[in-house]
Design an enzyme around this catalytic site. Sequence first.
Site, PDB file in Angstrom:
ATOM      1  N   ALA A   9       0.823  -1.209   0.000  1.00 35.86           N
ATOM      2  CA  ALA A   9       0.000   0.000   0.000  1.00 35.86           C
ATOM      3  C   ALA A   9       0.855   1.255   0.000  1.00 35.86           C
ATOM      4  O   ALA A   9       0.604   2.195  -0.767  1.00 35.86           O
ATOM      5  CB  ALA A   9      -0.935  -0.001   1.213  1.00 35.86           C
ATOM      6  N   CYS A  42       2.486 -12.906   0.418  1.00 37.11           N
ATOM      7  CA  CYS A  42       1.700 -14.105   0.086  1.00 37.11           C
ATOM      8  C   CYS A  42       2.580 -15.223  -0.469  1.00 37.11           C
ATOM      9  O   CYS A  42       2.194 -16.393  -0.431  1.00 37.11           O
ATOM     10  CB  CYS A  42       0.622 -13.763  -0.933  1.00 37.11           C
ATOM     11  N   ARG A  69      13.323   6.431  -9.005  1.00 32.24           N
ATOM     12  CA  ARG A  69      12.073   7.031  -9.479  1.00 32.24           C
ATOM     13  C   ARG A  69      11.668   8.256  -8.661  1.00 32.24           C
ATOM     14  O   ARG A  69      10.532   8.725  -8.748  1.00 32.24           O
ATOM     15  CB  ARG A  69      10.957   5.987  -9.460  1.00 32.24           C
ATOM     16  N   ASP A 292      -3.102  -3.527   5.141  1.00 26.43           N
ATOM     17  CA  ASP A 292      -3.549  -4.403   6.223  1.00 26.43           C
ATOM     18  C   ASP A 292      -3.865  -3.668   7.515  1.00 26.43           C
ATOM     19  O   ASP A 292      -4.354  -4.284   8.470  1.00 26.43           O
ATOM     20  CB  ASP A 292      -2.481  -5.465   6.511  1.00 26.43           C
TER      21      ASP A 292
END
Length: 461
Positions: A9, A42, A69, A292
Amino acid sequence: MVVVGGDAAGMSAASQARRLKGEDELEIVAFERGGFSSYSACGIPYWVGGQVDGADQLIARSPGEHRERGIDLRMRTEVTELDLPGQRVRARDLESGDERWWGFDRLVLATGATPVRPDLPGIGAPGVHGVQSLDDGRALLDTLEEVARRGGAPDGGPRAVVVGAGYIGVEMAEALIRRGFRVTVLNRAPQPMTTLDPDMGELVHEAMCGMGIETVNGAEVTAIRTGADGSVRAVATEDAEYPAEVVVLGLGVRPATGLARDAGLPLGEYGGLLTDLSMRVRGTENVWAGGDCVEVLDLVSGRTRHIPLGTHANKHGQVIGSNAAGGYATFPGVVGTAVSKVCDLEIARTGLLERQAAEEGLRFVSVTIESTSRAGYYPDARPMRVKMLAERRTGRLLGTQIVGREGAGKRVDIAAVALTARMTVEEMTALDLGYAPPFSPVWDPVLVAARKAVAAVRKAG
């Protein structure tokens, strides 16, 4: 823009904001207390089990790539305090111990979740592992390699106990079997996978036993026993003791919202941050949160739930980055879709379970059908079981569970789309799904379940 948390996130938010705003328009600083950024948690069970060759395979973007970046990503740096009125955060470099305050105009909280570690005797002993981050995965692999070098018990190979039989517990049990360990899973529920109804969880239990995993249901862990050197030697329950050289905790996770709680930000029933559709923390103007550490709207029940999945976290980040950079985006909610596997058994669910539907006061019917992944006459057609819940009065789809072999799990996506569209089971029967004998029977198993649910709704009046 200050980002707390350098995984899905947080770094999705930072990357999206950078795409929309150049470095001369928006400075972005991100803090990550661990040693990795933008990785797939995961995938850790598959790294441990040997299907994935090394942690590098699980990293989507390294810290160096983020810096190239235009994102000032500071690793091994922990944010220890939020001063919202002063618009600043306190951060500590975990290597040097240096601390300083950082000002912000926009704050993104992506602090993730922490593995549940019950307060039991011996829970902190060497050899007891939670598995949430790549650092956790590396520590577990180090222990497994050390135990394997020692050789295990005289009566066989090394022994592992997994506490909990949810997604992580089941996947870690398979990974440990693959590494040559004798595995016992201790599960306090009547069947594995409480994300399924018990009758569907029974199929998972059978598959686990079939691959040599001893699964003990209804087992409440009371202590971790240690040896003379302080390391784990067994796990005790109310009724028995199970020898182990390594213990893996698969009891789920809790939102890591200590910083947010201390700062007075609103938390929900499950301890996660509460946000609006733009992922802005409720009651704030310049604080967003995702991943989360938040609770999300369940589109089926209308309540907020804590559903820690990387799919949601990446979408949250895209929305946050757009809004923090002056654009506009929303995250409407979820229907609770998840898929997993144990050996070759695929496990999927979306929407509500029977227990959840009853808790919401919904009157519903539930049906179960047996079908196959391909036309019955086509080679290698594999069995699957589909369970479907529908609202009695309206016929609205409420939930679907699928357990079966190859080709079963991703069929849950049909039901996920139907739930999002608030379709009835009767409307589902008319869905124009792809058909050919190598891929499906003439009536796809999900549609067979929908037809049976239509009949059950009509019978119920």
